[in-house]
Scaffold this active site. Structure first.
Site, PDB file in Angstrom:
ATOM      1  N   ARG A  56      12.208  -0.316   5.783  1.00  0.00           N
ATOM      2  CA  ARG A  56      13.060  -0.607   6.943  1.00  0.00           C
ATOM      3  C   ARG A  56      14.126  -1.659   6.658  1.00  0.00           C
ATOM      4  O   ARG A  56      15.102  -1.782   7.387  1.00  0.00           O
ATOM      5  CB  ARG A  56      12.217  -1.037   8.134  1.00  0.00           C
ATOM      6  N   LYS A  63     -14.276  -2.038   9.068  1.00  0.00           N
ATOM      7  CA  LYS A  63     -14.558  -2.790   7.831  1.00  0.00           C
ATOM      8  C   LYS A  63     -13.664  -4.021   7.711  1.00  0.00           C
ATOM      9  O   LYS A  63     -14.066  -5.027   7.114  1.00  0.00           O
ATOM     10  CB  LYS A  63     -14.428  -1.878   6.611  1.00  0.00           C
ATOM     11  N   GLY A  85     -10.220   4.659   2.515  1.00  0.00           N
ATOM     12  CA  GLY A  85     -11.231   4.445   1.492  1.00  0.00           C
ATOM     13  C   GLY A  85     -11.004   3.163   0.723  1.00  0.00           C
ATOM     14  O   GLY A  85     -10.067   2.400   1.004  1.00  0.00           O
ATOM     15  N   TYR A 133       0.817  -1.211   0.000  1.00  0.00           N
ATOM     16  CA  TYR A 133       0.000   0.000   0.000  1.00  0.00           C
ATOM     17  C   TYR A 133       0.854   1.264   0.000  1.00  0.00           C
ATOM     18  O   TYR A 133       0.578   2.219  -0.735  1.00  0.00           O
ATOM     19  CB  TYR A 133      -0.949  -0.021   1.194  1.00  0.00           C
ATOM     20  N   LYS A 171      -4.799   1.622   8.583  1.00  0.00           N
ATOM     21  CA  LYS A 171      -6.186   1.365   8.975  1.00  0.00           C
ATOM     22  C   LYS A 171      -6.188   0.481  10.217  1.00  0.00           C
ATOM     23  O   LYS A 171      -5.762  -0.670  10.165  1.00  0.00           O
ATOM     24  CB  LYS A 171      -6.949   0.699   7.838  1.00  0.00           C
ATOM     25  N   SER A 215      -8.634  -8.604  -1.153  1.00  0.00           N
ATOM     26  CA  SER A 215      -8.611  -8.274   0.267  1.00  0.00           C
ATOM     27  C   SER A 215      -8.009  -9.419   1.077  1.00  0.00           C
ATOM     28  O   SER A 215      -8.529 -10.536   1.082  1.00  0.00           O
ATOM     29  CB  SER A 215     -10.033  -7.990   0.764  1.00  0.00           C
ATOM     30  N   ARG A 216      -6.936  -9.130   1.798  1.00  0.00           N
ATOM     31  CA  ARG A 216      -6.324 -10.148   2.655  1.00  0.00           C
ATOM     32  C   ARG A 216      -7.256 -10.527   3.798  1.00  0.00           C
ATOM     33  O   ARG A 216      -7.271 -11.678   4.236  1.00  0.00           O
ATOM     34  CB  ARG A 216      -4.981  -9.636   3.197  1.00  0.00           C
ATOM     35  N   ASN A 217      -8.032  -9.557   4.294  1.00  0.00           N
ATOM     36  CA  ASN A 217      -8.964  -9.857   5.384  1.00  0.00           C
ATOM     37  C   ASN A 217     -10.049 -10.820   4.929  1.00  0.00           C
ATOM     38  O   ASN A 217     -10.401 -11.762   5.637  1.00  0.00           O
ATOM     39  CB  ASN A 217      -9.579  -8.555   5.904  1.00  0.00           C
ATOM     40  N   VAL A 228       0.728  -8.973   6.223  1.00  0.00           N
ATOM     41  CA  VAL A 228      -0.033  -8.584   7.406  1.00  0.00           C
ATOM     42  C   VAL A 228      -1.533  -8.650   7.124  1.00  0.00           C
ATOM     43  O   VAL A 228      -2.007  -8.141   6.110  1.00  0.00           O
ATOM     44  CB  VAL A 228       0.346  -7.154   7.850  1.00  0.00           C
TER      45      VAL A 228
END
Length: 334
Positions: A35, A194, A138, A15, A109, A257-259, A282
């Site tokens: 990093r 969400k 968004g 992202y 988020k 979407s990973r979720n 993640v």
């Protein structure tokens, strides 16, 4: 003093990289910090982020940096794009490095993992009142943004000048539309809640419940999001916008979407740890679930979908039993 970049993006995941590409493509000198020295060196050599966002070449005016202090001092405008559990530590690290006129936005988020607080409260605790803050949120998948496909996003801050400046940096008439929103609380909250509802939608689809159940979860999830927002003095209209309904629909219905993919795996019978490992990046919703649950408990807000996802992730409840318990709740008015 002449600064090296118009804006620095802190976080070289998918992202953060996508946002850096968008900013640079708009003609702004952009610096992307990561990093991991080896990862940054590989991006410099390949001129793309093959690890997290392959096949999205970097514009010429996108520079890379592995030294955090150099990255922070390269620009007055900083955009933090790290996981929510790393947000506070990142701000603590950069605080002594900030330029005199530094302003900080984030596209993270989530909520604080220790307290369930909004990230603006975390930022104010760490940075005090001197630094202007803003949040981006968004319905935005990284790959589509980086590929130049049409995208819209919400931007909120208590500093109108910062909103105008960031909006000018990001807005592109042909592919990236920025909507300003004065509801700083609501824009932050939508992005966290969400993620939890997307896990629930994935679980339902993984079990095989179909489109009817998915749509019911989205609709009732929006109601839960709005109830919590009202308890925190957010504006109800925010949750019908990009940072609420827009992000909710996107994350619940598309396998980018990973979720959602995490929920699918749980619905198909995988253990939590295995599902996270298989995704390989993640899954913000895993931590967000605990954070949102804590926040709802603190404000005495009923959030049955969030509660059942919490039971599955943190109490070992079977996903099918959680779904059955949701369906068997007492009848009520909508």
């Amino acid at each position: 003093m002449s600064l090296a970049a118009k804006i620095t993006v802190l976080g070289a995941g998918s992202y953060g990289t996508a946002l850096a590409i968008c900013l640079a493509r708009n003609g702004h000198k952009t610096l992307l910090w990561g990093r991991d020295d080896n990862h940054v060196a590989a991006m410099e050599q390949d001129r793309e982020n093959n690890k997290y966002l392959a096949d999205c070449p970097f514009p010429e005016n996108l520079a890379l940096e592995a030294d955090l202090e150099k990255a922070v001092q390269a620009s007055d405008n900083l955009l933090v794009v790290v996981p929510s559990h790393a947000f506070a530590d990142m701000l603590k690290q950069i605080k002594p490095m900030l330029t005199e006129n530094a302003k900080i936005a984030w596209a993270t988020k989530g909520l604080d993992p220790q307290t369930g607080d909004l990230l603006q409260n975390v930022a104010r605790t760490v940075l005090g009142d001197r630094v202007s803050l803003a949040v981006l949120s968004g319905p935005t998948f990284a790959k589509e943004m980086a590929s130049g496909l049409p995208t819209a996003i919400s931007l909120s801050s208590e500093d109108d000048e910062f909103v105008a400046e960031l909006s000018d940096l990001l807005h592109c008439e042909k592919r990236f539309r920025v909507y300003s929103n004065k509801d700083f609380i609501g824009v932050q909250l939508g992005g966290a809640v969400k993620n939890v509802i997307a896990i629930a939608a994935g679980i339902a689809d993984g079990i095989g419940f179909g489109a009817n159940a998915r749509t019911a979860l989205i609709t009732r999830g929006l109601a839960e999001m709005t109830r919590l927002g009202l308890a925190l003095n957010a504006e109800p209209a925010t949750f019908m916008g990009m940072a609420g309904l827009g992000d909710l629909v996107l994350t619940c219905t598309d396998n980018q979407s990973r979720n959602r993919r995490f929920g699918l795996a749980l619905g198909q019978g995988k253990e939590v740890e295995q599902a996270i490992t298989d995704i390989g990046q993640v899954v913000e919703g895993y931590r967000n679930t605990k954070e949102v649950y804590m926040l709802a408990q603190r404000h005495d807000v009923e959030m049955p979908i969030v509660e059942q996802v919490y039971q599955v992730l943190y109490r070992g409840k079977d996903a099918k039993l959680a779904a059955a318990d949701l369906l068997s709740r007492d009848k009520k008015f909508e």
